[in-house]
Design a protein around this motif. Structure first.
Motif, PDB file in Angstrom:
ATOM      1  N   ARG A 224     -28.182  15.152  35.831  1.00  0.00           N
ATOM      2  CA  ARG A 224     -28.618  14.212  34.964  1.00  0.00           C
ATOM      3  C   ARG A 224     -26.978  14.128  34.229  1.00  0.00           C
ATOM      4  N   VAL A 225     -27.112  13.208  33.490  1.00  0.00           N
ATOM      5  CA  VAL A 225     -25.748  13.422  32.054  1.00  0.00           C
ATOM      6  C   VAL A 225     -26.097  14.940  31.187  1.00  0.00           C
ATOM      7  N   LEU A 226     -25.066  15.048  31.411  1.00  0.00           N
ATOM      8  CA  LEU A 226     -25.045  16.808  30.772  1.00  0.00           C
ATOM      9  C   LEU A 226     -24.484  16.601  29.727  1.00  0.00           C
ATOM     10  N   GLN A 227     -24.454  17.342  28.185  1.00  0.00           N
ATOM     11  CA  GLN A 227     -23.530  17.773  27.262  1.00  0.00           C
ATOM     12  C   GLN A 227     -23.677  18.697  26.556  1.00  0.00           C
ATOM     13  N   LEU A 228     -23.136  19.190  25.744  1.00  0.00           N
ATOM     14  CA  LEU A 228     -23.086  20.948  25.472  1.00  0.00           C
ATOM     15  C   LEU A 228     -24.977  21.143  24.610  1.00  0.00           C
ATOM     16  N   GLU A 229     -25.668  20.106  23.933  1.00  0.00           N
ATOM     17  CA  GLU A 229     -26.994  20.405  23.559  1.00  0.00           C
ATOM     18  C   GLU A 229     -27.650  20.770  24.709  1.00  0.00           C
ATOM     19  N   THR A 230     -28.218  20.154  25.753  1.00  0.00           N
ATOM     20  CA  THR A 230     -28.384  19.541  27.023  1.00  0.00           C
ATOM     21  C   THR A 230     -27.811  20.498  28.136  1.00  0.00           C
ATOM     22  N   LEU A 231     -27.274  21.788  28.240  1.00  0.00           N
ATOM     23  CA  LEU A 231     -26.606  22.259  29.368  1.00  0.00           C
ATOM     24  C   LEU A 231     -27.832  23.482  29.977  1.00  0.00           C
ATOM     25  N   PRO A 232     -28.833  23.605  29.013  1.00  0.00           N
ATOM     26  CA  PRO A 232     -30.076  24.640  29.601  1.00  0.00           C
ATOM     27  C   PRO A 232     -30.509  23.567  30.734  1.00  0.00           C
ATOM     28  N   ALA A 233     -30.133  22.278  30.985  1.00  0.00           N
ATOM     29  CA  ALA A 233     -31.129  21.610  31.935  1.00  0.00           C
ATOM     30  C   ALA A 233     -30.534  22.144  33.546  1.00  0.00           C
ATOM     31  N   LEU A 234     -28.959  22.297  33.056  1.00  0.00           N
ATOM     32  CA  LEU A 234     -27.912  22.766  34.400  1.00  0.00           C
ATOM     33  C   LEU A 234     -28.798  24.000  34.722  1.00  0.00           C
ATOM     34  N   PHE A 235     -28.972  24.931  33.401  1.00  0.00           N
ATOM     35  CA  PHE A 235     -29.414  26.134  34.263  1.00  0.00           C
ATOM     36  C   PHE A 235     -30.776  26.559  35.351  1.00  0.00           C
ATOM     37  N   GLU A 236     -31.214  25.789  34.201  1.00  0.00           N
ATOM     38  CA  GLU A 236     -32.918  25.534  35.147  1.00  0.00           C
ATOM     39  C   GLU A 236     -32.524  24.817  36.479  1.00  0.00           C
ATOM     40  N   ARG A 237     -31.932  24.048  37.049  1.00  0.00           N
ATOM     41  CA  ARG A 237     -31.613  23.152  38.036  1.00  0.00           C
ATOM     42  C   ARG A 237     -30.564  24.274  38.612  1.00  0.00           C
ATOM     43  N   ALA A 238     -30.394  25.054  37.846  1.00  0.00           N
ATOM     44  CA  ALA A 238     -29.111  25.671  39.549  1.00  0.00           C
ATOM     45  C   ALA A 238     -29.308  26.976  38.673  1.00  0.00           C
ATOM     46  N   PRO A 239     -29.869  27.930  38.879  1.00  0.00           N
ATOM     47  CA  PRO A 239     -30.053  29.486  38.511  1.00  0.00           C
ATOM     48  C   PRO A 239     -28.590  30.273  38.830  1.00  0.00           C
ATOM     49  N   HIS A 240     -28.291  29.685  40.254  1.00  0.00           N
ATOM     50  CA  HIS A 240     -27.557  30.526  40.221  1.00  0.00           C
ATOM     51  C   HIS A 240     -26.292  30.768  39.934  1.00  0.00           C
ATOM     52  N   ILE A 281     -19.673  30.391  44.280  1.00  0.00           N
ATOM     53  CA  ILE A 281     -21.036  30.679  44.100  1.00  0.00           C
ATOM     54  C   ILE A 281     -22.089  29.558  44.940  1.00  0.00           C
ATOM     55  N   GLU A 282     -21.497  28.332  44.287  1.00  0.00           N
ATOM     56  CA  GLU A 282     -22.278  26.614  45.333  1.00  0.00           C
ATOM     57  C   GLU A 282     -22.032  27.161  46.919  1.00  0.00           C
ATOM     58  N   ARG A 283     -21.366  27.603  47.700  1.00  0.00           N
ATOM     59  CA  ARG A 283     -21.284  28.107  49.024  1.00  0.00           C
ATOM     60  C   ARG A 283     -21.600  29.085  49.308  1.00  0.00           C
TER      61      ARG A 283
END
Length: 287
Positions: A224-240, A281-283
């Motif tokens: 999804r498109v991320l902004q500073l306020e929606t960053l928690p969605a990134l760490f839920e999807r990619a906890p690594h 980290i991704e690799r």
């Protein structure tokens, strides 16, 4: 006919009658299953089997051979009659080996005769040679049997096929490993931060296109498109990515100031350096 001639003919007839009677009393050779001729030591049992009844003949012993010592090597045990089928009967005689030689020696299981009820005919059981070993073997003994010659097997075709299949297996494994490495390499190149890193190699960190390339990598990773306020969605999807959370939040904060605020701050995040860390980290996560 003179008296002398008459006497001569009487003598000839008596001799013929005696010869005929003697021939009728000659013992018949029995059908015997002899024991194996080797591999015995003191105390072992040696077994003879004498055929008494078949569809063509039948012998009924008057008496069975007695239990006794038959020579210095063997003692006869109590014989018995066994019925294999309705038409085959066997006289089974066991002998126990009662002496031990100093070296491997061939001894004789003695011959004997069995008198039957039919016209008092006799069955002749032949002797059998038996190889007897001492309790403590003497390997230098001349009585040892030579090893049986073993026919050689041509292994050339088998070795050729083994080599051929080994080469085929090696090629198959090499192709499979090569394909697997190529697939992983291609897959790694298609990941978000890998594509962003390739773009960053062609442009400078300070250019807006560099920041936009890294934004696209974050959006693709989060789905999804991320902004500073929606960053928690990134760490839920990619906890690594959690170990770099502070740098990521700083990047988004500076990006918001750069594109929508008063301009870029003085201590800008190294976009290429951050992308290198995220790609590493991704690799590692993909392996």
């Amino acid at each position: 006919m003179s008296l002398g001639a008459r006497t001569w003919w009487i003598a000839v007839l008596i001799a013929l009658a005696a010869t005929t009677a003697t021939g009728a009393q000659q013992p018949e050779r029995a059908i015997v299953e002899q024991p194996r001729p080797f591999g015995y030591v003191v105390g072992d049992l040696v077994t003879q089997r004498v055929l008494l009844t078949t569809p063509e003949l039948e012998f009924e012993p008057i008496t069975l051979p007695p239990v006794q010592r038959v020579n210095i090597w063997f003692e006869r045990r109590a014989p018995r009659i066994e019925t294999a089928t309705a038409e085959r009967r066997w006289l089974v005689v066991d002998y126990q080996l009662i002496n031990a030689p100093q070296t491997v020696t061939t001894v004789q299981l003695p011959a004997w005769e069995l008198e039957t009820k039919a016209s008092k005919a006799k069955l002749k059981i032949p002797a059998a040679p038996i190889s007897v070993a001492p309790l403590v073997p003497n390997v230098s003994s001349a009585e040892l049997r030579p090893d049986r010659q073993v026919s050689l097997i041509d292994t050339a075709p088998t070795r050729a096929m083994l080599l051929l299949w080994s080469i085929a297996l090696g090629l198959t494994l090499a192709v499979w490993i090569g394909w697997l490495r190529w697939r992983n390499w291609r897959d790694s190149l298609d990941r978000p931060f890998a594509r962003a890193l390739r773009e960053l190699q062609r442009i400078d960190d300070s250019r807006p296109e560099a920041w936009q390339a890294l934004h696209r990598a974050f959006d693709q990773t989060a789905g999804r498109v991320l902004q500073l306020e929606t960053l928690p969605a990134l760490f839920e999807r990619a906890p690594h990515l959690q170990p770099r959370r502070t740098e990521i939040e700083r990047f988004f904060s500076q990006s918001s100031e750069r594109f929508f605020g008063a301009g870029p701050p003085s201590d800008l995040v190294s976009v290429r350096g951050l992308c290198h860390e995220l790609r590493r980290i991704e690799r590692r996560h993909a392996q």
